[in-house]
Design a protein around this motif. Structure first.
Motif, short mmCIF file in Angstrom:
data_model
loop_
_atom_site.label_atom_id
_atom_site.label_comp_id
_atom_site.label_asym_id
_atom_site.label_seq_id
_atom_site.Cartn_x
_atom_site.Cartn_y
_atom_site.Cartn_z
N PHE A 53 0.82 -1.21 0.00
CA PHE A 53 0.00 0.00 0.00
C PHE A 53 0.85 1.26 0.00
N LEU A 54 1.82 1.33 0.89
CA LEU A 54 2.64 2.54 0.97
C LEU A 54 3.54 2.73 -0.25
N SER A 55 4.10 1.64 -0.76
CA SER A 55 4.95 1.78 -1.94
C SER A 55 4.13 2.17 -3.16
N CYS A 56 2.92 1.66 -3.27
CA CYS A 56 2.05 2.04 -4.38
C CYS A 56 1.56 3.48 -4.21
N LEU A 57 1.39 3.90 -2.97
CA LEU A 57 0.97 5.27 -2.68
C LEU A 57 2.04 6.27 -3.12
N PHE A 58 3.31 5.90 -3.03
CA PHE A 58 4.39 6.79 -3.47
C PHE A 58 4.69 6.65 -4.97
N LEU A 59 4.47 5.46 -5.53
CA LEU A 59 4.79 5.24 -6.94
C LEU A 59 3.76 5.87 -7.87
N THR A 60 2.50 5.81 -7.54
CA THR A 60 1.44 6.27 -8.44
C THR A 60 1.57 7.74 -8.83
N PRO A 61 1.76 8.68 -7.89
CA PRO A 61 1.88 10.07 -8.35
C PRO A 61 3.13 10.31 -9.19
N LEU A 62 4.21 9.60 -8.87
CA LEU A 62 5.43 9.75 -9.66
C LEU A 62 5.20 9.30 -11.10
N LEU A 63 4.53 8.15 -11.27
CA LEU A 63 4.25 7.66 -12.62
C LEU A 63 3.30 8.59 -13.37
N LEU A 64 2.30 9.10 -12.67
CA LEU A 64 1.35 10.02 -13.33
C LEU A 64 2.05 11.29 -13.80
N ILE A 65 2.92 11.82 -12.98
CA ILE A 65 3.65 13.04 -13.37
C ILE A 65 4.60 12.76 -14.53
N LEU A 66 5.29 11.61 -14.48
CA LEU A 66 6.21 11.27 -15.56
C LEU A 66 5.47 11.04 -16.89
N LEU A 67 4.25 10.53 -16.80
CA LEU A 67 3.49 10.26 -18.01
C LEU A 67 2.75 11.50 -18.53
N GLY A 68 2.87 12.62 -17.81
CA GLY A 68 2.36 13.88 -18.34
C GLY A 68 1.06 14.38 -17.76
N ALA A 69 0.63 13.86 -16.62
CA ALA A 69 -0.61 14.36 -16.02
C ALA A 69 -0.37 15.77 -15.47
N LYS A 70 -1.30 16.67 -15.73
CA LYS A 70 -1.15 18.06 -15.31
C LYS A 70 -2.13 18.46 -14.22
N ASN A 71 -3.31 17.86 -14.21
CA ASN A 71 -4.35 18.23 -13.27
C ASN A 71 -4.03 17.69 -11.87
N LYS A 72 -3.87 18.59 -10.91
CA LYS A 72 -3.48 18.18 -9.55
C LYS A 72 -4.56 17.37 -8.86
N VAL A 73 -5.82 17.70 -9.13
CA VAL A 73 -6.93 16.96 -8.50
C VAL A 73 -6.95 15.52 -8.98
N SER A 74 -6.74 15.30 -10.28
CA SER A 74 -6.73 13.93 -10.78
C SER A 74 -5.51 13.16 -10.29
N ILE A 75 -4.37 13.83 -10.17
CA ILE A 75 -3.17 13.16 -9.66
C ILE A 75 -3.40 12.72 -8.22
N ILE A 76 -3.95 13.59 -7.40
CA ILE A 76 -4.20 13.25 -5.99
C ILE A 76 -5.25 12.17 -5.87
N SER A 77 -6.34 12.28 -6.65
CA SER A 77 -7.41 11.28 -6.54
C SER A 77 -6.94 9.91 -7.03
N PHE A 78 -6.20 9.86 -8.14
CA PHE A 78 -5.68 8.58 -8.60
C PHE A 78 -4.62 8.04 -7.65
N SER A 79 -3.81 8.90 -7.07
CA SER A 79 -2.75 8.46 -6.16
C SER A 79 -3.31 7.85 -4.89
N ILE A 80 -4.46 8.28 -4.48
CA ILE A 80 -5.09 7.70 -3.29
C ILE A 80 -6.02 6.55 -3.68
#
Length: 161
Positions: free
Chosen positions: A101-128
């Motif tokens: 859970f914790l490793s996925c919690l840290f990996l998801t936002p990093l992957l989203l940002i690297l793949l080009g996600a710009k919307n902060k709300v979607s990054i936070i909601s997907f990361s959780i």
């Protein structure tokens, strides 16, 4: 150029798996397909599609070669692929120590940002949402044991699954 590199890496990996599945010991006297029949067929189909994709991307790259500034494209795509590979490698190395859970919690936002996600709300909601969804689905519903981590991290993950 990044799609060519990515397709080539996937092609090599799946070709390696295909060769290993062909060389897998089977009991053809008992079962005509054998234990490696379906994986071999699926891997053959994947290798065939990846070869087609690789050829298609190379042709498209050669047609658009004059329109694209090559140095910035190669550097940016190569940097993104290297960052993705490094982050997934760190995830694999850390998953047993701090838990899924914790490793996925840290990996998801990093992957989203690297793949080009710009919307902060979607990054936070997907990361959780993604770690919670996978933890509930695999840990609770399907009863598949997920790595819990050691010590303090194990106690945190015991609250969730």
């Amino acid at each position: 150029m990044g799609s060519i590199i990515f397709s080539f890496i996937l092609f090599i990996v799946f070709l390696y798996f295909l060769i290993n599945s062909i060389n897998m010991e089977n009991l053809r006297e008992v079962d005509p397909i054998g234990p490696s029949g379906i994986p071999t067929f699926a891997l053959f189909f994947l290798v065939l599609l990846l070869f087609y994709t690789l050829v298609k991307e190379i042709v498209k790259y050669k047609q658009n070669k004059k329109e694209i500034k090559q140095t910035s494209l190669i550097n940016k795509s190569l940097l993104i692929i290297m960052c993705l590979t490094i982050s997934i490698t760190i995830f694999i190395l850390v998953i047993n120590k701090i838990g899924f859970f914790l490793s996925c919690l840290f990996l998801t936002p990093l992957l989203l940002i690297l793949l080009g996600a710009k919307n902060k709300v979607s990054i936070i909601s997907f990361s959780i949402g993604i770690p919670i969804l996978f933890t509930v689905l695999f840990g609770n519903v399907l009863n598949i044991p997920l790595p819990r981590g050691f010590g303090f991290f194990s106690e945190i993950s015991s609250f969730l699954y």
